[in-house]
Write an enzyme that holds these catalytic residues in place. Sequence first.
Site, mmCIF file in Angstrom:
data_model
loop_
_atom_site.group_PDB
_atom_site.id
_atom_site.type_symbol
_atom_site.label_atom_id
_atom_site.label_comp_id
_atom_site.label_asym_id
_atom_site.label_seq_id
_atom_site.Cartn_x
_atom_site.Cartn_y
_atom_site.Cartn_z
ATOM 1 N N SER A 20 43.385 23.943 -17.247
ATOM 2 C CA SER A 20 42.514 23.111 -16.415
ATOM 3 C C SER A 20 43.336 22.115 -15.610
ATOM 4 O O SER A 20 44.432 21.711 -16.008
ATOM 5 C CB SER A 20 41.447 22.377 -17.244
ATOM 6 N N VAL A 21 42.774 21.778 -14.459
ATOM 7 C CA VAL A 21 43.389 20.794 -13.563
ATOM 8 C C VAL A 21 42.319 19.748 -13.259
ATOM 9 O O VAL A 21 41.144 20.089 -13.032
ATOM 10 C CB VAL A 21 43.892 21.477 -12.267
ATOM 11 N N TYR B 72 42.625 34.870 -11.498
ATOM 12 C CA TYR B 72 43.872 35.337 -12.103
ATOM 13 C C TYR B 72 44.463 36.629 -11.545
ATOM 14 O O TYR B 72 45.591 36.977 -11.884
ATOM 15 C CB TYR B 72 43.704 35.444 -13.625
ATOM 16 N N LEU C 214 47.782 24.426 -10.429
ATOM 17 C CA LEU C 214 47.655 25.604 -11.286
ATOM 18 C C LEU C 214 48.768 26.607 -10.966
ATOM 19 O O LEU C 214 49.398 27.147 -11.860
ATOM 20 C CB LEU C 214 46.287 26.279 -11.107
ATOM 21 N N PHE D 203 39.607 33.322 -27.091
ATOM 22 C CA PHE D 203 40.625 32.259 -27.121
ATOM 23 C C PHE D 203 40.676 31.536 -25.791
ATOM 24 O O PHE D 203 40.059 31.980 -24.830
ATOM 25 C CB PHE D 203 42.007 32.827 -27.465
ATOM 26 N N GLY E 28 47.873 23.208 -5.524
ATOM 27 C CA GLY E 28 48.969 23.998 -6.059
ATOM 28 C C GLY E 28 49.376 23.691 -7.486
ATOM 29 O O GLY E 28 50.391 24.205 -7.954
HETATM 30 C C1 LIG Z 1 40.772 26.815 -11.948
HETATM 31 C C2 LIG Z 1 41.624 25.562 -11.774
HETATM 32 C C3 LIG Z 1 42.530 25.433 -12.995
HETATM 33 C C4 LIG Z 1 42.441 25.709 -10.505
HETATM 34 O O1 LIG Z 1 43.393 24.671 -10.402
HETATM 35 P P1 LIG Z 1 44.014 24.217 -8.991
HETATM 36 O O2 LIG Z 1 45.180 23.342 -9.289
HETATM 37 O O3 LIG Z 1 42.952 23.717 -8.127
HETATM 38 O O4 LIG Z 1 44.539 25.615 -8.416
HETATM 39 P P2 LIG Z 1 45.679 25.780 -7.296
HETATM 40 O O5 LIG Z 1 45.501 24.769 -6.232
HETATM 41 O O6 LIG Z 1 47.020 25.853 -7.928
HETATM 42 O O7 LIG Z 1 45.304 27.200 -6.752
HETATM 43 C C5 LIG Z 1 46.123 28.340 -6.944
HETATM 44 C C6 LIG Z 1 45.467 29.481 -6.235
HETATM 45 O O8 LIG Z 1 44.257 29.844 -6.909
HETATM 46 C C7 LIG Z 1 43.138 29.711 -6.027
HETATM 47 N N1 LIG Z 1 42.068 29.161 -6.842
HETATM 48 C C8 LIG Z 1 42.120 28.063 -7.611
HETATM 49 N N2 LIG Z 1 40.957 27.908 -8.265
HETATM 50 C C9 LIG Z 1 40.163 28.920 -7.878
HETATM 51 C C10 LIG Z 1 38.846 29.281 -8.210
HETATM 52 N N3 LIG Z 1 38.098 28.559 -9.069
HETATM 53 N N4 LIG Z 1 38.333 30.385 -7.637
HETATM 54 C C11 LIG Z 1 39.083 31.118 -6.768
HETATM 55 N N5 LIG Z 1 40.350 30.816 -6.441
HETATM 56 C C12 LIG Z 1 40.884 29.718 -6.979
HETATM 57 C C13 LIG Z 1 43.598 28.798 -4.922
HETATM 58 O O9 LIG Z 1 42.870 29.045 -3.745
HETATM 59 C C14 LIG Z 1 45.066 29.144 -4.806
HETATM 60 O O10 LIG Z 1 45.191 30.350 -4.098
HETATM 61 P P3 LIG Z 1 46.601 30.762 -3.408
HETATM 62 O O11 LIG Z 1 47.710 29.957 -4.051
HETATM 63 O O12 LIG Z 1 46.729 32.202 -3.697
HETATM 64 O O13 LIG Z 1 46.413 30.438 -1.964
HETATM 65 C C15 LIG Z 1 40.747 24.285 -11.655
HETATM 66 O O14 LIG Z 1 39.848 24.483 -10.596
HETATM 67 C C16 LIG Z 1 39.952 23.968 -12.902
HETATM 68 O O15 LIG Z 1 40.433 23.249 -13.764
HETATM 69 N N6 LIG Z 1 38.708 24.488 -13.038
HETATM 70 C C17 LIG Z 1 37.840 24.197 -14.157
HETATM 71 C C18 LIG Z 1 38.355 24.747 -15.488
HETATM 72 C C19 LIG Z 1 38.642 26.224 -15.402
HETATM 73 O O16 LIG Z 1 37.827 27.036 -14.962
HETATM 74 N N7 LIG Z 1 39.837 26.605 -15.867
HETATM 75 C C20 LIG Z 1 40.280 27.991 -15.931
HETATM 76 C C21 LIG Z 1 40.096 28.426 -17.327
HETATM 77 S S1 LIG Z 1 40.352 30.158 -17.573
#
Ligand SMILES: CC(C)(COP(=O)(O)OP(=O)(O)OC[C@H]1O[C@@H](n2cnc3c(N)ncnc32)[C@H](O)[C@@H]1OP(=O)(O)O)[C@@H](O)C(=O)NCCC(=O)NCCS
Length: 408
Positions: free
Chosen positions: A93-94, A133, A104, A408, A102
């Site tokens: 999570s972020v 993913y 994640l 998990f 960037g």
């Molecule tokens: C999902 C999450 C971790 C993304 O973090 P972030 O720091 O905003 O992601 P980034 O900016 O590093 O994005 C990396 C890439 O993923 C894409 N991306 C990030 N979140 C995305 C989402 N929810 N849906 C689609 N694409 C997503 C970005 O567009 C970016 O694409 P690119 O680098 O290929 O152009 C954050 O939105 C979050 O914490 N969400 C809630 C908790 C969650 O769902 N966690 C995942 C658990 S499995």
Amino acid sequence: MLQQSEPGGHPPPAVLRRSRAEDLPAIATVDGRGFGFHYRDEDIEAFRPLFEPDRFLLAEDDGRIVGVTGSFPFDVTLPGGATLPAPGVTWVSVAVTHRRRGILRALMEEQHRGFVTDGSAVSLLTASEGSIYGRFGYGITTLHRSVEITRRRATFRPGTPDPGGVREIDTTEARQLFPEIHRRWVATVPGALSRSDTWWDNVLLDREWQRNGGTALFHLVHADGYASYRIDQGERTCRVVDMVTVTEEAHAALWRVLLAMDLLETVTVWSHPLDDPLQYLLTDPRQVRTTGIRDGMWARVLDVPAALSARRYAAEVDVVLDVHDPFLDRGGRFRLRGGPDGAECVRVDVGGPTVSVEVAALGQLLFGGERATTLARAGLLATEDETALHSVDLAFQAECLPQHGTGF
Ligand SMILES: CC(C)(COP(=O)(O)OP(=O)(O)OC[C@H]1O[C@@H](n2cnc3c(N)ncnc32)[C@H](O)[C@@H]1OP(=O)(O)O)[C@@H](O)C(=O)NCCC(=O)NCCS
């Protein structure tokens, strides 16, 4: 490295560091906010035995944790029964204040470089959203369905075995008996994940917030299977939350007990295998109603030769795979020669019938959860050699559909 902020744009980028034991409450705060709930102190402490700080990577901005990714150590079973150690990515999570800049991507790069350095051939995860993913090379490996059975209409076919041998046990006895049965199950099912003692302790803690209005867990055991369930009195439902069977006798015996609960209207299973035979034990197969199909575990191949030579193949195959991996650059051309008795896979420069494949699709093929022909129709796998496609299609099929069995 994290991307730099543009002039007048976002605040300065975060820095990455390994976690320490004392970070757990702050990590839980980031994760809880990310997923929309508050962890209680006792939940954090209950998780602590599973928390290996050096397996967690943090992003910090101005001393505050704004991003997390971690992993659990699993062993995963491949078609044919071999196992590979595999990190299961988790707690991703972020902070909402720091998204889409960037963080994640930087966490994933650093974490996966670490997996490669550690010699892992494959990594695994379960995804909150399907669109995140694939870009990191993960493909859907297990599917599961939720089912609902109206108990009174579910009649066993004449001739369905009624082997008996099921006992009602308490959690203490479940803790003693279930791990050995689960180990036998893991050994036979591609995609199945091992559970450590610590994991079992955690599963059977059965915390109040996991019950979703149901009772604490009840347990049934047979020599070759078990089921844990809760009762939802309001809905007059038995909710099966964990069930494995190693023999068809155990499967029939446990289902006969689960469908014999007077006073209840329905039995539901959240994670029922797609190829489970229950519906064919009934006079009316429609009584096992599928209420949803979901992706479960996703896999990413990190070391193509190690992963592909560890599994067994349903038919003889000799093919060059051209693996495309833009995220980690672990692709290239590999010659795979395999069959039911063993396989070898080595990096090559040229030669042989070639099939090009996205690394995410290779993760799907590895466990036999998706057919090569289906992936080819989606453009994730391509060849000009129809014979090679047919051969890969046959060879990568597994003895049963993969299941991971542990969330998990
Ligand atoms: C999902 C999450 C971790 C993304 O973090 P972030 O720091 O905003 O992601 P980034 O900016 O590093 O994005 C990396 C890439 O993923 C894409 N991306 C990030 N979140 C995305 C989402 N929810 N849906 C689609 N694409 C997503 C970005 O567009 C970016 O694409 P690119 O680098 O290929 O152009 C954050 O939105 C979050 O914490 N969400 C809630 C908790 C969650 O769902 N966690 C995942 C658990 S499995």
